[in-house]
Design a protein around this motif. Structure first.
Motif, PDB file in Angstrom:
ATOM      1  N   UNK A  39      46.011  39.971  32.620  1.00 17.50           N
ATOM      2  CA  UNK A  39      44.886  40.575  33.329  1.00 17.50           C
ATOM      3  C   UNK A  39      43.977  39.512  33.943  1.00 17.50           C
ATOM      4  N   UNK A  40      43.944  38.337  33.337  1.00 15.99           N
ATOM      5  CA  UNK A  40      43.112  37.259  33.871  1.00 15.99           C
ATOM      6  C   UNK A  40      43.647  36.782  35.221  1.00 15.99           C
TER       7      UNK A  40
ATOM      8  N   UNK B   6      45.112  38.724  37.297  1.00 17.79           N
ATOM      9  CA  UNK B   6      44.676  39.773  38.222  1.00 17.79           C
ATOM     10  C   UNK B   6      43.252  39.485  38.698  1.00 17.79           C
ATOM     11  N   UNK B   7      42.393  39.135  37.761  1.00 16.32           N
ATOM     12  CA  UNK B   7      41.008  38.801  38.115  1.00 16.32           C
ATOM     13  C   UNK B   7      40.983  37.770  39.228  1.00 16.32           C
TER      14      UNK B   7
END
Lengths: 224, 224
Positions: free
Chosen positions: A139-140, A142-143
């Motif tokens: 998810x990081x 994605x950030x």
DNA sequence: ATTATCTATAGATCTATAGATAATGC
DNA sequence: ATTATCTATAGATCTATAGATAATGC
């Protein structure tokens, strides 16, 4: 090295050789990572798929994670950029009164088209992204790569829903991206569940429905 | 073995010892698999977290995949059963005219409540499931354990939307489950994206919105 | 002369099994 | 006497590095 790969390599300049090898490596890694994740793929798997020796991967990449992140980054800019343009164009066209559905069409359809029309490699990237997106480490990534486009979408949604609290907008986006990622993942579950009525790789069928579906969802939050 | 674990084990019957060890192993594996996936966790990681020797895992489980599937199955029956009951109760209560939103409340709220009220271990299971659900291998586990509940939901949705083609019902479900899995995954992305306005572990906030949001989405497909 | 690729190999780690030991069970 | 747990270890595999070879580049 396979005969085909060797033959192809023969007459190139070094720059071309390098570019071609890199691309083959990234394509193979992308496919494998999309199926099995970072830890489910060995460098040997990647090398074998390309037809090179494992050690060459260390020549081009620092380590496995570097390879993984390069796979992610390679196409992220393209999809991010395209969607940013689409959102800006929509914003201009819509003037003072953008709609939720309009913004979602720009955001979602642009992406689905890119993957579907981009062929197998882009479809692999889509699955790769979906897989990354629902892991804590992933998810990081994605950030880093997608926050700007998503915040652009959010800003238009806020203008379309001026009386909505931020919380509703963000939860709505959370639902949208969940549906999108479930689509990109193409696990085959919907195929089996529906007895073949739906197919995981039928992005046009999703495109036909998702923006309208999600836009109605946002509007229904009004009286929550 | 930690001193605490040893002390606890001392005076138990073998059946109790066995049950306790199994539970500790499954809890540890569940947590680790939810964070890193099947291949990102070694048997040694699991053993260390429990405070036992790696080889004991082979005494209780055939191999790593067996452990993984046992983790999945342990709580699947509970959530599946609870939702099945909720759907049946709703069906009875709604009589001849069930609604999309009613069915979704039974399906989604029941699940979100179970995880949120079940504490950390249930939240870990939720994240574990979400992670499994968007992988090709994992999706097959979803089929085995969750098809009956999902098909029950689908059957009520069909009655609520009698003029809808099956395709619309299944794609709608596909969107719903994507949003749900994105919630269960708790990656922290929505927290960072919203600057703290939303929190990944705020299942009540999701529960407040998701059924209404998705029900409106289904209804909007009518004129697609 | 520089760069791409391969050979050889070290060191670490992982899964799994065989067999020993230490508890509970009659 | 049976079951839970540990010790010892084999065999496989994985990542990563050092150094050699074979191409392209001036």
């Amino acid at each position: 090295m396979s005969d085909g790969a060797r033959a192809k390599r023969g007459r190139r300049t070094k720059a071309e050789q390098r570019a071609e090898s890199l691309e083959q490596i990234l394509d193979a890694a992308e496919y494998l990572f999309s199926k099995h994740g970072l830890y489910g793929v060995t460098l040997r798997d990647v090398a074998q798929r390309v037809g090179i020796h494992t050690t060459l991967l260390h020549y081009y990449f620092k380590d496995k994670k570097d390879l993984f992140e390069t796979v992610f980054a390679r196409r992220a800019g393209v999809t991010s950029g395209r969607r940013m343009v689409a959102l800006e164009q929509y914003e201009t066209a819509a003037g003072a009164h953008p709609t939720v559905e309009g913004a979602l069409h720009a955001f979602l359809d642009t992406d689905l088209d890119l993957y579907f029309e981009g062929g197998e490699l882009w479809m692999n990237y889509a699955a790769f992204c979906a897989r990354v997106s629902n892991t804590p480490e992933g998810a990081v990534l994605m950030d880093v790569h997608f926050d700007p486009v998503v915040l652009k979408l959010v800003s238009i949604l806020k203008r379309a829903l001026p009386d909505y609290p931020d919380e509703d907008i963000f939860w709505g986006y959370h639902f949208v991206t969940g549906a999108l990622m479930n689509t990109l993942a193409r696990t085959g579950r919907i195929d089996r569940l529906s007895g073949g009525v739906c197919r995981s790789d039928d992005f046009p069928a999703v495109k036909k429905r998702i923006a309208k579906f999600m836009a109605a969802g946002f509007l229904a939050l009004k009286d929550a």
